[in-house]
Design a protein around this motif. Structure first.
Motif, mmCIF file in Angstrom:
data_model
loop_
_atom_site.group_PDB
_atom_site.id
_atom_site.type_symbol
_atom_site.label_atom_id
_atom_site.label_comp_id
_atom_site.label_asym_id
_atom_site.label_seq_id
_atom_site.Cartn_x
_atom_site.Cartn_y
_atom_site.Cartn_z
ATOM 1 N N LYS A 12 0.960 -1.315 -0.104
ATOM 2 C CA LYS A 12 0.043 -0.013 -0.057
ATOM 3 C C LYS A 12 0.850 1.333 0.069
ATOM 4 C CE LYS A 12 -3.516 1.272 2.602
ATOM 5 N NZ LYS A 12 -4.127 1.258 3.980
ATOM 6 N N MET A 13 2.026 1.233 0.780
ATOM 7 C CA MET A 13 2.703 2.416 0.926
ATOM 8 C C MET A 13 3.549 2.723 -0.346
ATOM 9 S SD MET A 13 3.087 3.702 3.891
ATOM 10 C CE MET A 13 4.265 4.195 4.752
ATOM 11 N N LYS A 14 3.550 1.671 -1.198
ATOM 12 C CA LYS A 14 4.465 2.130 -2.546
ATOM 13 C C LYS A 14 3.550 2.746 -3.513
ATOM 14 C CE LYS A 14 7.935 -1.687 -2.140
ATOM 15 N NZ LYS A 14 8.408 -2.739 -2.932
ATOM 16 N N LYS A 15 2.233 2.552 -3.428
ATOM 17 C CA LYS A 15 1.414 3.286 -4.310
ATOM 18 C C LYS A 15 1.433 4.834 -4.402
ATOM 19 C CE LYS A 15 -2.056 0.108 -5.863
ATOM 20 N NZ LYS A 15 -3.449 -0.362 -5.688
ATOM 21 N N GLU A 16 1.271 5.340 -5.519
ATOM 22 C CA GLU A 16 0.991 6.788 -5.482
ATOM 23 C C GLU A 16 -0.252 7.112 -5.045
ATOM 24 O OE1 GLU A 16 2.408 8.129 -9.380
ATOM 25 O OE2 GLU A 16 1.405 10.077 -8.869
ATOM 26 N N PRO A 17 -0.339 8.309 -4.375
ATOM 27 C CA PRO A 17 -1.704 8.613 -3.896
ATOM 28 C C PRO A 17 -2.774 8.935 -5.084
ATOM 29 C CG PRO A 17 -0.180 10.665 -3.486
ATOM 30 C CD PRO A 17 0.575 9.251 -3.788
ATOM 31 N N HIS A 42 -3.818 14.172 -6.253
ATOM 32 C CA HIS A 42 -3.205 14.990 -5.621
ATOM 33 C C HIS A 42 -3.992 16.214 -5.553
ATOM 34 C CE1 HIS A 42 0.475 12.896 -5.844
ATOM 35 N NE2 HIS A 42 0.453 12.950 -7.327
ATOM 36 N N LYS A 48 -5.305 16.314 -9.212
ATOM 37 C CA LYS A 48 -4.641 15.477 -10.314
ATOM 38 C C LYS A 48 -4.931 14.021 -9.914
ATOM 39 C CE LYS A 48 -0.774 17.141 -12.983
ATOM 40 N NZ LYS A 48 0.641 17.642 -12.712
ATOM 41 N N LYS A 60 2.816 3.114 -14.491
ATOM 42 C CA LYS A 60 3.577 3.968 -14.371
ATOM 43 C C LYS A 60 4.745 3.694 -15.364
ATOM 44 C CE LYS A 60 4.902 6.932 -10.934
ATOM 45 N NZ LYS A 60 6.064 7.415 -10.425
ATOM 46 N N PHE A 100 4.629 16.109 -3.907
ATOM 47 C CA PHE A 100 4.940 14.867 -4.448
ATOM 48 C C PHE A 100 5.471 15.071 -5.803
ATOM 49 C CE2 PHE A 100 3.999 11.071 -6.575
ATOM 50 C CZ PHE A 100 4.185 10.070 -5.456
ATOM 51 N N PRO A 151 12.999 1.674 -3.217
ATOM 52 C CA PRO A 151 12.032 2.700 -3.687
ATOM 53 C C PRO A 151 10.925 2.958 -2.758
ATOM 54 C CG PRO A 151 11.384 0.709 -4.939
ATOM 55 C CD PRO A 151 13.006 0.515 -4.148
ATOM 56 N N VAL A 152 10.779 4.324 -2.515
ATOM 57 C CA VAL A 152 9.596 4.656 -1.723
ATOM 58 C C VAL A 152 8.728 5.550 -2.311
ATOM 59 C CG1 VAL A 152 10.933 4.108 0.452
ATOM 60 C CG2 VAL A 152 10.897 6.539 -0.582
ATOM 61 N N MET A 153 7.473 5.607 -1.684
ATOM 62 C CA MET A 153 6.739 6.889 -2.081
ATOM 63 C C MET A 153 6.349 7.646 -0.810
ATOM 64 S SD MET A 153 5.550 6.841 -5.077
ATOM 65 C CE MET A 153 5.783 5.827 -6.537
ATOM 66 N N ARG A 180 4.087 10.357 0.586
ATOM 67 C CA ARG A 180 3.071 10.837 0.258
ATOM 68 C C ARG A 180 2.506 12.153 1.252
ATOM 69 N NH1 ARG A 180 -1.341 6.269 -1.190
ATOM 70 N NH2 ARG A 180 -1.168 6.276 1.128
ATOM 71 N N ASP A 193 4.295 9.679 6.136
ATOM 72 C CA ASP A 193 4.852 8.865 5.318
ATOM 73 C C ASP A 193 6.723 9.192 5.661
ATOM 74 O OD1 ASP A 193 2.834 7.625 4.716
ATOM 75 O OD2 ASP A 193 3.014 8.132 2.712
ATOM 76 N N TYR A 225 9.797 6.726 7.183
ATOM 77 C CA TYR A 225 11.032 6.335 6.877
ATOM 78 C C TYR A 225 12.241 7.229 7.550
ATOM 79 C CZ TYR A 225 8.306 4.508 2.943
ATOM 80 O OH TYR A 225 7.712 4.024 2.055
#
Lengths: 380, 612
Positions: free
Chosen positions: A4-9, A12, A353, A359, B57, B69-71, B73, B77, B81
């Motif tokens: 879940k954390m890896k997804k872009e929101p 925006h 957005k 991706k 972002f 790799p991290v997001m 947001r 978050d 990290y």
């Protein structure tokens, strides 16, 4: 680290630095259309007639000559009160007491008629009414201003409370004047504004147009207007360049009160010819919305006042035709519509957005998607 | 030896509308190092860091933390990290104590008895699987005791949290002491100086377990001593393996503290170099993109005569203490007087007192209006005053004769004044104590004040540059309408001469970058040919180019025989620019030294000089 954390929101929300004029208007008009559709949908639940809503809406506003006159008359009153409020708002003086300020203006005007009606010439009576209305409204407006300037009292609460005092004062006066026990002051026979082209409301409208023009130039080009903006934006800067902030606060509220007084005078002498506690009818509050929506631009307020009155009158007509019961229906319709109009300001100030799916897509595809999402957002 | 990578940015791009803030930026930060991010104003330093700390972002590109790799947001978050950012503008609750601010948002750790029971049971069953019966009972008893104790443990944790809440100041103080912060955490934020507030922000980030700290221009508001302390703390953190990113444009600090320097220019990453292998000149060139002369001129004062005399001035602060305490000094026309001191030691009150914005408790402010042999005008004087002054023999005619107005008619006097026939014998001496801010401004005493919040005093953020020019002149003339013609010309002049970067002269000032706001403010104050110019922190937050522009402007004013008061924080600049430096400490003058002879240590000592 979970997936879940890896997804872009998903969305925006970006604050827009600037938006082209046309784009903001597209959003506003879009919001208006959506608002109308929602209103139609809502009324459809009761009337089972989707298209009829629009027909009756326009019919209610423009159906007959009388309705058109009513439309303009109501716009004039609402616009006038909004104009009266605007200098205070521009100064960041949150005056929510236009209701009371206008009401005491009405009361003072009616009192003149009650005591001197018929005894002095009609013209003199009208002038006397105007002066008394203005004085009364100025007193009502300047009391909170003095407290704000000298003791930094919260003006919002103060002006709000003054509304109730005004309403109570009107009730008290009527109970003194009317001895029959009905508790209603009937139509007063004197102090009527002259008809122009056989139209009672024509003069009212002309006066409000003049007020609007005056306020536009006053705020934009006069030194007072400039001082009002500076005080509103930063009292520190105002003090630094030598503006007496207290004086400006009080002076501006006097100006605001003067125009509330004129509106009270118009209500008594040109519209209702009597006075009762609900004569302003909440327009002192609606005017706040009218003023804000137009970003304190007097000409913008013509449009916003039109929208509000148009919806009110149209919704009332829909209500009557489909017999939807009490006036609650009108209020809901107007509420839905205005909510849409207000909410669209969000899309003008912020950009929404959506996440670009996939991706790894080629750059061209990506670009296409972003434009698509931008379009989607515009439609929304 | 190569250190492990803490955070890596790859091809980061961020645009705001049409403005490209960052373009394909690549950056690597190692564990246990201090990296400076250097660049001029508006080059995208802060934007870049905001993307690491989750405020923005990125449009494109990837961020790697510890190689993954991290997001990021949201700031939450980022915190997960272990990235913490200390912003330029502190985000603290004023009415809370420092400790409260640090634990703000902290929740009692979740402790579910049922879940814990489940876990223990699972563990027990695992252990029970291949054990003899006799042992089974023993183990069961042991685990049952554990399960039985759970509610008490929960209670204990609640107590512990309660204890922490109650004794938060003490507990947090330990963390503070460990890194060598000198701060009392039970103090309320509104009682704190800027440097203390910054310390609170740093402790907050540390308390939350950040390994990567980002500091946005941390030294902009600190004194040399405070900077030294901060750097000591940062070095300690580096030793304990934390990665520190400092955004700055002060070159000497970059050289002093950082291991490596990343230079950004116009949103693009120019290079990352090791500090040891570079020098200030090279860095400047990378930063600005061209060669720059880093010397500040100090022309000799011309015809220095007293312009402003401050005598035993005392000003109270809001709390009733003495903000300015018995201050006396003289400033001459044609010189720059520097005021050095730790911020919050009365500089602001002193300048505001002179400008008439603060009520003075006692003392005098005497202004010598340079009027010698200049004509008298009706600008500040009524006819009556002029008559009175003529009686006392203040004026002479151009041919040197004494002016005698007795028996003259009003019209005749007016004619004489308007034809500039009445001249002053000597400089006019005016006591400013009873003048309003407006009168003081019109006498030519200009305050170009730059407090913590640039737009708070002097400018109106939502107004255009033209309207901000109008601020000082709108009152002129009898018309009830404002005239925007002259302000527009002035605005265009300032934009042109001071190289203000703006889309147009109708752009609201708040949309400009800090340096440009500054130029607009200083430009406006200078444009009215002041006689005394007070500039407080005029280069705070400005890049090198703009700073030198401001220094030059002040020097120009000095050569025009203006008395310039310059409140500064960079001692090097003060020593290079000012003719004399007045050091202020706790509202008192602790010394006045000549700029040429001043030594940094001496100034530093004076700045912290306490009552003997």
């Amino acid at each position: 680290m979970n997936e879940k954390m890896k997804k872009e929101p998903l969305v925006h929300i970006i604050k827009r630095a600037d938006i082209p004029q046309w784009k903001s208007w597209v959003i506003r008009i879009g919001a208006g259309v959506i608002g109308l559709l929602l209103c139609a949908g809502f009324s459809c639940i009761f009337s089972k007639d989707f298209g009829g809503f629009f027909a009756e809406l326009f019919n209610g506003a423009f159906g007959t000559e009388r309705r058109i006159w009513m439309l303009f008359q109501n716009i004039a009153i609402l616009l006038g009160i909004a104009i009266a409020l605007t200098p205070a708002f521009k100064m960041h003086f949150w005056n929510i007491g236009a209701e009371g300020q206008t009401l005491v203006g009405c009361l003072a005007g009616a009192a003149c008629v009650f005591y001197w009606g018929g005894e002095i010439p009609e013209g003199a009576l009208l002038v006397l009414m105007l002066v008394c209305s203005m004085i009364a409204s100025v007193i009502w407006a300047v009391i909170p201003a003095i407290f704000k300037a000298l003791f930094n009292t919260n003006e919002t609460l103060f002006t709000l409370m003054m509304n109730y005092v005004a309403a109570a004062l009107v009730s008290l006066c009527i109970s003194i004047w009317v001895t029959s026990g009905s508790g209603v002051l009937g139509i007063l026979n004197f102090g009527h504004l002259p008809k122009i082209m056989n139209q009672q409301y024509f003069l009212n409208i002309i006066i409000v147009v003049l007020i609007t023009l005056f306020m536009f130039f006053y705020l934009r080009y006069s030194k007072h207007g400039y001082e009002i903006s500076v005080v509103g934006e930063s009292t520190n800067t105002a003090k630094y360049i030598g503006i007496y902030v207290k004086k400006v606060i009080i002076r501006t509220m006097i100006v605001s009160g003067l125009f509330c007084g004129i509106m009270g005078w118009i209500l008594v002498a040109g519209t209702n010819f009597t006075v009762y506690a609900d004569i302003v009818g909440g327009r002192g509050f609606t005017a706040i919305l009218v003023s804000w929506l137009a970003h304190f631009n007097p000409f913008g307020m013509i449009l916003t006042a039109f929208l509000v009155v148009f919806m009110q009158q149209g919704a009332a007509q829909v209500n009557t035709v489909y017999q939807l019961g009490p006036s609650a229906f009108e209020n809901i319709i107007v509420g839905i519509f205005l909510l849409c109009i207000i909410a669209c300001e969000f899309f003008i100030n912020y950009q929404v957005k959506f996440r670009v799916k996939n991706k790894n897509a080629t750059p061209e595809k990506k670009e296409k998607k972003t434009t698509e999402s931008a379009e989607r957002e515009e439609k929304a | 030896m190569k250190k492990p990578v803490a955070i890596e940015l790859k091809n980061i791009t961020k645009t705001f509308g049409e403005v490209v803030a960052n373009k394909n930026v690549n950056l690597t930060v190692y564990r246990g190092e201090i990296l400076s991010v250097l660049g001029e104003n508006g080059c995208g330093k802060t934007t870049l860091m905001n993307m690491i700390s989750g405020i923005y972002f990125p449009d494109e590109g990837e961020i790697f933390v510890n190689g993954e790799p991290v997001m990021i947001r949201s700031p939450k978050d980022a915190f997960a990290y272990k990235i913490g950012m200390i912003h330029q503008h502190f985000k603290l609750v004023d009415v809370f104590t420092a400790a409260d601010n640090i634990i703000l948002g902290e929740k009692m750790p979740v402790y579910s008895v049922t879940e814990e029971t489940k876990k223990i049971k699972e563990k027990m069953e695992k252990e029970l699987a291949d054990v003899s019966d006799e042992k089974k009972k023993k183990i069961q008893a042991k685990y049952l005791a554990k399960i039985g104790a759970l509610p008490f443990i929960k209670l204990g944790k609640a107590f512990k949290f309660g204890h922490l809440t109650k004794n938060r100041a003490k507990v947090l103080q330990q963390i503070a002491d460990q890194y060598g912060f000198e701060i009392d955490l039970s103090k309320k934020i509104y009682d704190m100086s800027v440097s203390e507030k910054q310390t609170v922000e740093i402790i907050k980030v540390l308390y939350r377990g950040a390994d990567i700290l980002i500091l946005d221009e941390p030294t902009a508001v600190l004194t040399p001593q405070e900077i030294k302390k901060l750097f000591d703390v940062l070095r300690k953190m580096r030793e304990s393996g934390k990665s520190i990113i400092i955004i700055t444009h002060k070159l000497n600090e970059v050289m002093e503290i950082s291991d490596r320097v990343a230079v950004l220019r116009k949103g693009e990453h120019i290079a990352t170099v090791e500090t040891k292998k570079t020098n200030e000149k090279e860095l400047t060139e990378m930063m600005v993109g061209k060669k720059i002369d880093l010397n500040i001129e100090r022309p000799e004062p011309v015809d220095p005569k007293p312009r402003l005399e401050i005598k035993n001035l005392t000003i109270m602060n809001k709390e009733g203490g003495k903000a300015v305490d018995d201050v006396s000094f003289v400033i001459n026309g044609g010189e720059i007087l520097g005021i050095a001191g730790i911020s919050g030691n009365g500089q602001k009150e002193l300048l505001e007192g002179i400008a008439g914005l603060q009520k003075t408790e006692s003392g005098d402010i005497i202004f010598h209006n340079p009027k010698k042999n200049k004509p008298v005008t009706f600008f500040h004087k009524t006819l009556k005053q002029i008559k009175e002054m003529a009686k006392q023999g203040f004026f002479h005619y151009p041919d040197g004769k004494k002016v005698d107005l007795t028996g003259m008619k009003k019209k005749e006097i007016e004619k004489l004044v308007n034809e500039e026939q009445i001249l002053f014998y000597e400089d006019e001496i005016i006591d400013l104590k009873h003048k309003t801010p407006l009168e003081i401004r019109e006498l030519g005493i200009k305050l170009s004040f730059v407090p913590e919040d640039r737009l708070n005093m002097g400018l109106v953020g939502n107004m255009s540059i033209v309207d901000n020019m109008l601020l000082k002149s709108y009152r002129k003339g009898k018309s009830i309408f404002v005239n925007r013609k002259k302000p527009k010309i002035l605005a265009d002049e300032i934009i042109d001469e001071l190289e203000v970067v703006t889309p147009s002269d109708m752009t609201p000032v708040r949309k400009l970058s800090g340096g440009n706001v500054q130029k607009v403010l200083v430009g406006r104050e200078i444009s009215s040919s002041p006689k005394v110019l007070m500039a407080a922190y005029p280069v705070r937050g400005l890049d090198i180019n703009s700073s030198y522009l401001i220094y030059n402007l002040l020097n120009q004013q000095k050569q025009k025989n203006v008395a310039v008061i310059f409140v500064g924080e960079d001692l090097d600049v003060l020593m290079a620019l000012c003719d004399r430096i007045l050091v202020i400490c706790s509202g008192r003058v602790s010394g006045i030294v000549e700029g040429k002879k001043a030594k940094k240590e001496e100034l530093g000592l004076l700045m912290t000089k306490t009552e003997e």
